[in-house]
Design a protein around this motif. Sequence first.
Motif, PDB file in Angstrom:
ATOM      1  N   GLU A 302       0.817  -1.212   0.000  1.00 53.23           N
ATOM      2  CA  GLU A 302       0.000   0.000   0.000  1.00 53.23           C
ATOM      3  C   GLU A 302       0.851   1.262   0.000  1.00 53.23           C
ATOM      4  N   ARG A 303       2.136   1.130   0.327  1.00 50.81           N
ATOM      5  CA  ARG A 303       3.009   2.304   0.326  1.00 50.81           C
ATOM      6  C   ARG A 303       3.137   2.947  -1.055  1.00 50.81           C
ATOM      7  N   SER A 304       2.799   2.204  -2.099  1.00 53.31           N
ATOM      8  CA  SER A 304       2.924   2.730  -3.465  1.00 53.31           C
ATOM      9  C   SER A 304       1.645   3.381  -3.969  1.00 53.31           C
ATOM     10  N   GLY A 305       0.589   3.394  -3.161  1.00 52.72           N
ATOM     11  CA  GLY A 305      -0.659   4.001  -3.592  1.00 52.72           C
ATOM     12  C   GLY A 305      -1.429   3.141  -4.575  1.00 52.72           C
ATOM     13  N   ASP A 306      -2.462   3.725  -5.173  1.00 50.61           N
ATOM     14  CA  ASP A 306      -3.305   2.978  -6.097  1.00 50.61           C
ATOM     15  C   ASP A 306      -2.832   3.149  -7.537  1.00 50.61           C
ATOM     16  N   PHE A 307      -3.616   2.606  -8.472  1.00 52.01           N
ATOM     17  CA  PHE A 307      -3.216   2.615  -9.880  1.00 52.01           C
ATOM     18  C   PHE A 307      -3.652   3.867 -10.634  1.00 52.01           C
ATOM     19  N   SER A 308      -4.423   4.747 -10.026  1.00 50.17           N
ATOM     20  CA  SER A 308      -4.995   5.867 -10.775  1.00 50.17           C
ATOM     21  C   SER A 308      -3.962   6.757 -11.469  1.00 50.17           C
ATOM     22  N   PRO A 309      -2.738   6.954 -10.915  1.00 49.80           N
ATOM     23  CA  PRO A 309      -1.760   7.770 -11.645  1.00 49.80           C
ATOM     24  C   PRO A 309      -1.358   7.198 -12.995  1.00 49.80           C
ATOM     25  N   LEU A 310      -1.627   5.909 -13.216  1.00 48.32           N
ATOM     26  CA  LEU A 310      -1.274   5.305 -14.509  1.00 48.32           C
ATOM     27  C   LEU A 310      -2.076   5.907 -15.660  1.00 48.32           C
ATOM     28  N   ALA A 311      -3.123   6.645 -15.338  1.00 47.10           N
ATOM     29  CA  ALA A 311      -3.891   7.328 -16.386  1.00 47.10           C
ATOM     30  C   ALA A 311      -3.015   8.322 -17.154  1.00 47.10           C
ATOM     31  N   HIS A 312      -1.893   8.728 -16.561  1.00 46.88           N
ATOM     32  CA  HIS A 312      -0.992   9.683 -17.207  1.00 46.88           C
ATOM     33  C   HIS A 312      -0.015   9.003 -18.171  1.00 46.88           C
ATOM     34  N   VAL A 313       0.062   7.683 -18.162  1.00 44.74           N
ATOM     35  CA  VAL A 313       1.012   6.985 -19.039  1.00 44.74           C
ATOM     36  C   VAL A 313       0.595   7.190 -20.488  1.00 44.74           C
ATOM     37  N   SER A 314       1.518   7.681 -21.294  1.00 42.32           N
ATOM     38  CA  SER A 314       1.174   7.933 -22.695  1.00 42.32           C
ATOM     39  C   SER A 314       0.920   6.621 -23.432  1.00 42.32           C
ATOM     40  N   ASN A 315       0.178   6.699 -24.514  1.00 39.90           N
ATOM     41  CA  ASN A 315      -0.362   5.504 -25.176  1.00 39.90           C
ATOM     42  C   ASN A 315       0.672   4.637 -25.882  1.00 39.90           C
ATOM     43  N   ALA A 344      -5.663  -2.590 -12.645  1.00 39.99           N
ATOM     44  CA  ALA A 344      -4.786  -1.689 -13.402  1.00 39.99           C
ATOM     45  C   ALA A 344      -5.285  -1.454 -14.818  1.00 39.99           C
ATOM     46  N   THR A 345      -6.048  -2.406 -15.365  1.00 39.74           N
ATOM     47  CA  THR A 345      -6.551  -2.243 -16.739  1.00 39.74           C
ATOM     48  C   THR A 345      -7.588  -1.127 -16.850  1.00 39.74           C
ATOM     49  N   LYS A 346      -8.020  -0.577 -15.738  1.00 39.88           N
ATOM     50  CA  LYS A 346      -8.907   0.591 -15.791  1.00 39.88           C
ATOM     51  C   LYS A 346      -8.165   1.804 -16.343  1.00 39.88           C
ATOM     52  N   TYR A 347      -6.820   1.754 -16.263  1.00 40.37           N
ATOM     53  CA  TYR A 347      -6.016   2.912 -16.639  1.00 40.37           C
ATOM     54  C   TYR A 347      -5.057   2.627 -17.790  1.00 40.37           C
ATOM     55  N   VAL A 348      -4.605   1.382 -17.913  1.00 39.51           N
ATOM     56  CA  VAL A 348      -3.731   0.975 -19.011  1.00 39.51           C
ATOM     57  C   VAL A 348      -4.263  -0.345 -19.542  1.00 39.51           C
ATOM     58  N   PRO A 349      -4.491  -0.473 -20.854  1.00 39.21           N
ATOM     59  CA  PRO A 349      -5.046  -1.723 -21.382  1.00 39.21           C
ATOM     60  C   PRO A 349      -4.125  -2.907 -21.141  1.00 39.21           C
ATOM     61  N   LEU A 350      -4.718  -4.090 -21.036  1.00 39.03           N
ATOM     62  CA  LEU A 350      -3.977  -5.297 -20.697  1.00 39.03           C
ATOM     63  C   LEU A 350      -2.828  -5.561 -21.652  1.00 39.03           C
ATOM     64  N   GLU A 351      -2.997  -5.226 -22.932  1.00 34.97           N
ATOM     65  CA  GLU A 351      -1.932  -5.504 -23.893  1.00 34.97           C
ATOM     66  C   GLU A 351      -0.699  -4.642 -23.667  1.00 34.97           C
ATOM     67  N   ARG A 352      -0.805  -3.596 -22.834  1.00 35.19           N
ATOM     68  CA  ARG A 352       0.356  -2.774 -22.514  1.00 35.19           C
ATOM     69  C   ARG A 352       0.795  -2.957 -21.057  1.00 35.19           C
ATOM     70  N   LEU A 353       0.390  -4.049 -20.451  1.00 35.44           N
ATOM     71  CA  LEU A 353       0.808  -4.374 -19.095  1.00 35.44           C
ATOM     72  C   LEU A 353       1.672  -5.636 -19.080  1.00 35.44           C
ATOM     73  N   CYS A 354       2.558  -5.705 -18.119  1.00 37.99           N
ATOM     74  CA  CYS A 354       3.384  -6.887 -17.869  1.00 37.99           C
ATOM     75  C   CYS A 354       3.488  -7.050 -16.354  1.00 37.99           C
ATOM     76  N   LEU A 355       4.178  -8.109 -15.912  1.00 39.70           N
ATOM     77  CA  LEU A 355       4.273  -8.421 -14.485  1.00 39.70           C
ATOM     78  C   LEU A 355       5.719  -8.709 -14.101  1.00 39.70           C
ATOM     79  N   SER A 356       6.120  -8.262 -12.907  1.00 41.82           N
ATOM     80  CA  SER A 356       7.458  -8.560 -12.391  1.00 41.82           C
ATOM     81  C   SER A 356       7.437  -8.453 -10.871  1.00 41.82           C
ATOM     82  N   THR A 357       8.581  -8.750 -10.270  1.00 39.29           N
ATOM     83  CA  THR A 357       8.786  -8.389  -8.877  1.00 39.29           C
ATOM     84  C   THR A 357       8.914  -6.872  -8.793  1.00 39.29           C
TER      85      THR A 357
END
Length: 391
Positions: A302-315, A344-357
């Motif tokens: 939770e220290r990183s906040g929610d996903f809403s700032p991802l709305a600023h990620v350019s397309n 997270a897909t509310k702000y960035v579409p799934l095709e532009r998401l990946c997963l890591s540690t």
Amino acid sequence: MTTELSLRPLPPFRYDVVGSYLRPESLKQARADFASGKIDQQGLTQLEDKAIADLVQQQKEAGLQVITDGEFRRSWWHLDFMWELNGVEKVAIEKGYEFNGEVTRAESARLTGKITGENHAFVDHFVFLQQFAEVGITPRQTIPAPAQFLKELQRPDNQSATTAFYPNEEDLIADIAAAYQQVFRELYDRGCRNIQLDDCTWGMMVDPTYSSNGLQADAHQCTCGKHVTPIRNEAIDLMAEQCLAVNNAALLDLPKDLIMTTHVCRGNYHSTWASSGGYEPIADVLFARENVSAYYLEFDTERSGDFSPLAHVSNDKFVVLGLVSSKVGELEEAADVIQRIQEATKYVPLERLCLSTQCGFASTEEGNILTEAQQWAKIAFVKDVAKEVWG
């Protein structure tokens, strides 16, 4: 949650890593023997080579599409790179970096002259890694971001030396950018096609308690009531623009097939952290305007906040969600991670998401507090979840 999306052939990969790995005990002993004079540089390098070759084999066996040298030749994720730039020296300082409950070794990088980047040792380090490349396997070079170097030179311990050689801040930024470009070009000429810039500067700016060179953010309680977020002020704006300027200057006019990404961290030392706060205060600068292909972002607590700032990620950019902790050995629940990806897909579409540690396993040679078996279990978990989500 399953899809028909295929795995990506280029970085960032659907299941990815930040780059550093726990040092084996044999390597730790070798470094201790070198420090005490029991072995020479050639002997240490031979032992490092073997440890890296073994690590690469483990990465391939884990099914990763990317390999790194684990940062096995480094003591720090950032300072070792800075020390190898021309015009920079290794120094002892009064106090190390402050983390939650711990303080690091007290070392830094200080100027001895003008900064240049030719003949950097990391180029040779990459050449050794490059021999293990094969079809479907991308060697990655991790490097501290130019902004990280700039802020190191502006620490109170180093500021007087920095000002002595660069009374004009614009000249300092220009020379940092030029030195980095020199390293980038030499890496590219030797086959590197993926460089990751590691950058804690943004993670510090979002912390309401962070103070550097007069920077002190005001704060408010977020709607969840569990953490605070800085309020934008002039000091944060100025620092954000400065960090953006030096990073983007270094990224100018690079070869189109050199994939540049960045990893944003809030500190990763011995399983502790250094800062907290959501991305909102810097999102419209970092996510919209930094000229990288992807952001590797810490989202494991939770220290990183929610996903809403991802709305600023350019397309045109990808986001690698760091939803799996490299700080603890216990595995997350797959269903929880999948649910967060869906959020997270509310702000960035799934095709532009990946997963890591959320970070590497050993940003310094001390490493995080987990076992190598737990480290590889985490990587297997990331891969399994990604396969379920992206097919």
